[in-house]
Scaffold this active site. Sequence first.
Site, PDB file in Angstrom:
ATOM      1  N   GLY A  12       0.813  -1.209   0.000  1.00  0.00           N
ATOM      2  CA  GLY A  12       0.000   0.000   0.000  1.00  0.00           C
ATOM      3  C   GLY A  12       0.847   1.260   0.000  1.00  0.00           C
ATOM      4  O   GLY A  12       2.076   1.209   0.121  1.00  0.00           O
ATOM      5  N   ASP A  13       0.182   2.400  -0.231  1.00  0.00           N
ATOM      6  CA  ASP A  13       0.832   3.720  -0.221  1.00  0.00           C
ATOM      7  C   ASP A  13       1.922   3.851  -1.282  1.00  0.00           C
ATOM      8  O   ASP A  13       2.904   4.583  -1.099  1.00  0.00           O
ATOM      9  CB  ASP A  13       1.420   4.035   1.168  1.00  0.00           C
ATOM     10  N   LYS A  16      -0.628   5.254  -5.680  1.00  0.00           N
ATOM     11  CA  LYS A  16      -1.735   4.943  -6.608  1.00  0.00           C
ATOM     12  C   LYS A  16      -2.567   6.171  -6.903  1.00  0.00           C
ATOM     13  O   LYS A  16      -2.964   6.402  -8.050  1.00  0.00           O
ATOM     14  CB  LYS A  16      -2.634   3.848  -5.996  1.00  0.00           C
ATOM     15  N   GLY A  17      -2.827   6.984  -5.847  1.00  0.00           N
ATOM     16  CA  GLY A  17      -3.652   8.179  -6.024  1.00  0.00           C
ATOM     17  C   GLY A  17      -3.056   9.124  -7.050  1.00  0.00           C
ATOM     18  O   GLY A  17      -3.739   9.589  -7.970  1.00  0.00           O
ATOM     19  N   LYS A  18      -1.752   9.366  -6.945  1.00  0.00           N
ATOM     20  CA  LYS A  18      -1.092  10.266  -7.896  1.00  0.00           C
ATOM     21  C   LYS A  18      -1.260   9.738  -9.314  1.00  0.00           C
ATOM     22  O   LYS A  18      -1.567  10.498 -10.237  1.00  0.00           O
ATOM     23  CB  LYS A  18       0.393  10.410  -7.566  1.00  0.00           C
ATOM     24  N   ALA A  39      -8.128   3.282   3.093  1.00  0.00           N
ATOM     25  CA  ALA A  39      -7.256   3.840   2.057  1.00  0.00           C
ATOM     26  C   ALA A  39      -7.028   5.332   2.293  1.00  0.00           C
ATOM     27  O   ALA A  39      -7.890   6.026   2.811  1.00  0.00           O
ATOM     28  CB  ALA A  39      -7.887   3.632   0.686  1.00  0.00           C
ATOM     29  N   GLY A  40      -5.851   5.791   1.899  1.00  0.00           N
ATOM     30  CA  GLY A  40      -5.551   7.223   1.910  1.00  0.00           C
ATOM     31  C   GLY A  40      -4.750   7.521   0.668  1.00  0.00           C
ATOM     32  O   GLY A  40      -3.602   7.104   0.553  1.00  0.00           O
ATOM     33  N   HIS A  41      -5.373   8.155  -0.303  1.00  0.00           N
ATOM     34  CA  HIS A  41      -4.730   8.403  -1.596  1.00  0.00           C
ATOM     35  C   HIS A  41      -4.506   9.904  -1.757  1.00  0.00           C
ATOM     36  O   HIS A  41      -5.457  10.677  -1.799  1.00  0.00           O
ATOM     37  CB  HIS A  41      -5.595   7.850  -2.743  1.00  0.00           C
ATOM     38  N   GLN A 223      -5.041  -0.221  -1.022  1.00  0.00           N
ATOM     39  CA  GLN A 223      -4.059  -1.105  -0.356  1.00  0.00           C
ATOM     40  C   GLN A 223      -3.084  -1.676  -1.395  1.00  0.00           C
ATOM     41  O   GLN A 223      -2.797  -0.991  -2.357  1.00  0.00           O
ATOM     42  CB  GLN A 223      -4.780  -2.218   0.426  1.00  0.00           C
ATOM     43  N   THR A 238      -5.303  -6.768   4.907  1.00  0.00           N
ATOM     44  CA  THR A 238      -6.617  -6.145   5.031  1.00  0.00           C
ATOM     45  C   THR A 238      -7.654  -7.218   4.718  1.00  0.00           C
ATOM     46  O   THR A 238      -7.299  -8.375   4.449  1.00  0.00           O
ATOM     47  CB  THR A 238      -6.727  -4.903   4.124  1.00  0.00           C
ATOM     48  N   THR A 300      -3.938   7.420   9.016  1.00  0.00           N
ATOM     49  CA  THR A 300      -3.795   7.370  10.477  1.00  0.00           C
ATOM     50  C   THR A 300      -2.619   8.193  11.002  1.00  0.00           C
ATOM     51  O   THR A 300      -2.452   8.324  12.207  1.00  0.00           O
ATOM     52  CB  THR A 300      -3.586   5.909  10.945  1.00  0.00           C
ATOM     53  N   GLY A 301      -1.791   8.723  10.095  1.00  0.00           N
ATOM     54  CA  GLY A 301      -0.650   9.522  10.528  1.00  0.00           C
ATOM     55  C   GLY A 301       0.484   8.698  11.128  1.00  0.00           C
ATOM     56  O   GLY A 301       1.486   9.250  11.597  1.00  0.00           O
TER      57      GLY A 301
HETATM   58  P1  GDP Z   1      -1.499   5.650  -2.239  1.00  0.00           P
HETATM   59  O1  GDP Z   1      -2.199   5.201  -1.024  1.00  0.00           O
HETATM   60  O2  GDP Z   1      -0.919   4.517  -3.033  1.00  0.00           O
HETATM   61  O3  GDP Z   1      -2.336   6.551  -3.115  1.00  0.00           O
HETATM   62  O4  GDP Z   1      -0.256   6.509  -1.752  1.00  0.00           O
HETATM   63  P2  GDP Z   1      -0.269   7.646  -0.581  1.00  0.00           P
HETATM   64  O5  GDP Z   1      -0.937   8.849  -1.128  1.00  0.00           O
HETATM   65  O6  GDP Z   1      -0.796   7.090   0.685  1.00  0.00           O
HETATM   66  O7  GDP Z   1       1.282   7.843  -0.358  1.00  0.00           O
HETATM   67  C1  GDP Z   1       2.113   8.262  -1.365  1.00  0.00           C
HETATM   68  C2  GDP Z   1       2.743   9.599  -0.963  1.00  0.00           C
HETATM   69  O8  GDP Z   1       3.839   9.870  -1.827  1.00  0.00           O
HETATM   70  C3  GDP Z   1       1.813  10.785  -1.111  1.00  0.00           C
HETATM   71  O9  GDP Z   1       2.120  11.711  -0.117  1.00  0.00           O
HETATM   72  C4  GDP Z   1       2.157  11.336  -2.491  1.00  0.00           C
HETATM   73  O10 GDP Z   1       1.889  12.716  -2.617  1.00  0.00           O
HETATM   74  C5  GDP Z   1       3.629  11.071  -2.551  1.00  0.00           C
HETATM   75  N1  GDP Z   1       4.154  10.794  -3.882  1.00  0.00           N
HETATM   76  C6  GDP Z   1       3.599  10.117  -4.908  1.00  0.00           C
HETATM   77  N2  GDP Z   1       4.472   9.978  -5.932  1.00  0.00           N
HETATM   78  C7  GDP Z   1       5.614  10.582  -5.525  1.00  0.00           C
HETATM   79  C8  GDP Z   1       6.914  10.743  -6.129  1.00  0.00           C
HETATM   80  O11 GDP Z   1       7.205  10.285  -7.232  1.00  0.00           O
HETATM   81  N3  GDP Z   1       7.858  11.396  -5.388  1.00  0.00           N
HETATM   82  C9  GDP Z   1       7.610  11.887  -4.147  1.00  0.00           C
HETATM   83  N4  GDP Z   1       8.571  12.527  -3.495  1.00  0.00           N
HETATM   84  N5  GDP Z   1       6.385  11.766  -3.555  1.00  0.00           N
HETATM   85  C10 GDP Z   1       5.431  11.103  -4.236  1.00  0.00           C
HETATM   86  P1  IMO Z   2      -3.800   2.690   0.615  1.00  0.00           P
HETATM   87  O1  IMO Z   2      -4.981   2.477  -0.296  1.00  0.00           O
HETATM   88  C1  IMO Z   2      -1.182   1.022   3.670  1.00  0.00           C
HETATM   89  C2  IMO Z   2      -2.981  -1.825   6.491  1.00  0.00           C
HETATM   90  C3  IMO Z   2      -3.123  -1.418   7.927  1.00  0.00           C
HETATM   91  C4  IMO Z   2      -2.980  -2.777   8.603  1.00  0.00           C
HETATM   92  C5  IMO Z   2      -3.695  -3.703   7.642  1.00  0.00           C
HETATM   93  C6  IMO Z   2      -5.128  -4.024   8.014  1.00  0.00           C
HETATM   94  O2  IMO Z   2      -3.644   4.085   1.092  1.00  0.00           O
HETATM   95  O3  IMO Z   2      -2.572   2.110   0.023  1.00  0.00           O
HETATM   96  P2  IMO Z   2      -7.376  -2.595   7.901  1.00  0.00           P
HETATM   97  O4  IMO Z   2      -7.750  -1.302   8.548  1.00  0.00           O
HETATM   98  O5  IMO Z   2      -7.459  -2.571   6.423  1.00  0.00           O
HETATM   99  O6  IMO Z   2      -8.111  -3.772   8.491  1.00  0.00           O
HETATM  100  O7  IMO Z   2      -5.822  -2.816   8.304  1.00  0.00           O
HETATM  101  O8  IMO Z   2      -3.670  -3.064   6.372  1.00  0.00           O
HETATM  102  N1  IMO Z   2      -3.594  -0.896   5.502  1.00  0.00           N
HETATM  103  C7  IMO Z   2      -2.900  -0.084   4.705  1.00  0.00           C
HETATM  104  N2  IMO Z   2      -1.574   0.147   4.620  1.00  0.00           N
HETATM  105  N3  IMO Z   2      -2.024   1.632   2.820  1.00  0.00           N
HETATM  106  C8  IMO Z   2      -3.351   1.389   2.863  1.00  0.00           C
HETATM  107  O9  IMO Z   2      -4.211   1.858   1.941  1.00  0.00           O
HETATM  108  C9  IMO Z   2      -3.848   0.532   3.869  1.00  0.00           C
HETATM  109  N4  IMO Z   2      -5.079   0.095   4.214  1.00  0.00           N
HETATM  110  C10 IMO Z   2      -4.907  -0.781   5.207  1.00  0.00           C
HETATM  111  O10 IMO Z   2      -2.113  -0.532   8.312  1.00  0.00           O
HETATM  112  O11 IMO Z   2      -1.621  -3.152   8.631  1.00  0.00           O
HETATM  113 MG    MG Z   3      -2.209   5.531   1.035  1.00  0.00          MG
END
Ligand code: GDP
Ligand code: IMO
Ligand code: MG
Length: 424
Positions: A12-13, A16-18, A39-41, A223, A238, A300-301
């Site tokens: 995860g993270d 994907k959102g970008k 999710a947090g995108h 995720q 998850t 969740t920070g």
């Molecule tokens: P997601 O859950 O897959 O959508 O990803 P998140 O948004 O939770 O986490 C990705 C973080 O990386 C976000 O703060 C984006 O703004 C940042 N991000 C995405 N692509 C890039 C990149 O190429 N470089 C940097 N420095 N940050 C990025």
């Molecule tokens: P995005 O879409 C990263 C993780 C939680 C925990 C496990 C189970 O932003 O990539 P849950 O609340 O789903 O039952 O938690 O999954 N988790 C993530 N980790 N990015 C996420 O979403 C996540 N969604 C859940 O931290 O380990």
């Molecule tokens: Mg995320």
Amino acid sequence: MPVTVIVGAQWGDEGKGKVVDLLGEQADVVVRYQGGNNAGHTIENERGKFALHLVPSGICSPGTVAVIGNGVIIDPTALREEIDDLESRGISTANLKISGNAHLIMPYHILFDKVTETALGSKKIGTTRRGIGPAYADKASRVGIRVQDLLDPKIFHQKVQAAMKSKADILRLVYDQNVAGLEEECDRYLQMAETLRPYIADTSLILWQAVREGKRILYEGAQGTMLDIDHGTYPFVTSSNPVGGFASVGSGIGPTAIDEVWGICKAYTTRVGEGPFPTELLDDDGRTLRDRGHEYGTTTGRERRCGWLDLVALRYAVRVNGMTGLVITKLDVLNTFDEIKVCTAYRCNGEICTEMPPHQSTFHHATPVYETLPGWKTDIGGVRRLEDLPAQARDYLEFISDKAEVPLALVSVGPRREETIRIR
Ligand code: GDP
Ligand code: IMO
Ligand code: MG
């Protein structure tokens, strides 16, 4: 991009959102197919910076239809807040469509998530405590409440009462919780029903028509592969299926409609919550990745655990998703490293394995085997063409793509839409 699934290739993270925000400019429809507001995108474009949890990341592209499919679970309070926030910032949600078959996260699911995590103590999963697991469990147990139930208060009451019967007892007797007022909290969902009604639609039909008209559809996974309930590091996962195959199930369109599956992968690895993570770094390199990558959870920070890129896990993600394209994000975060390590195999019980160990205990004890590549020690944030990258950065990308056996589609060098190298 006819019908493309964007899927997280790691834990995860991945960004994907970008990527969805960027590609969403050219898409007719963007669809979420699983997960909920765990999710947090994050997206950053000319309209501002947004942290989306339920609304698809295509919402910022005017004219793009944004679908929340049947495989998603919805906390109506969180959804309402997200819609209101977007509208207050000038982003129209008129094109948002929500499946009536999507299940609701009820107040008791959130409570269950909290008390079961607390009861697990040191064995906890580290969930986002948004009620995800309990809501999907009720869906499977056939006692879930769905979006369409909001439109019929009588049925809603009946179902909530039936579901609450045993739950109230368990919460009270097993977890020592005060359940007074819990049913009233559920009833409060009905107050939001009328404001959500205009968004509720037959999303499977909308998608079917879009497919038949040859429209461009972009699926937005939440995720990542290693958090998949079937294919991830169970039980530290998850409760849904982020993998590409579920895009079909979670939206009501047959798998033959899908043309491409693009995996999103950071140039290193992160994980939030508990569970095995072979390449985790607890040293200065790990701290540098966290600081430079701002690796703190969008939802969740929490601090994200950081480590080197794991190619065993990536190759596995290529396999279980049927990946046709690879997107490497956050390459710029590696700008300052003299050397970069990449895990190409694991050492498992004294043997070298290049495939994901099928038994959990083997994986839990796997240690990484690294290859070391030279860093580029240059700011690449302004680069927009592959050939303009320093040779070491190009070599790094080629190494990943060769070992993963999947062609590169995009490279991201910064959080903003335009900070992207387009390859395909
Ligand atoms: P997601 O859950 O897959 O959508 O990803 P998140 O948004 O939770 O986490 C990705 C973080 O990386 C976000 O703060 C984006 O703004 C940042 N991000 C995405 N692509 C890039 C990149 O190429 N470089 C940097 N420095 N940050 C990025
Ligand atoms: P995005 O879409 C990263 C993780 C939680 C925990 C496990 C189970 O932003 O990539 P849950 O609340 O789903 O039952 O938690 O999954 N988790 C993530 N980790 N990015 C996420 O979403 C996540 N969604 C859940 O931290 O380990
Ligand atoms: Mg995320």
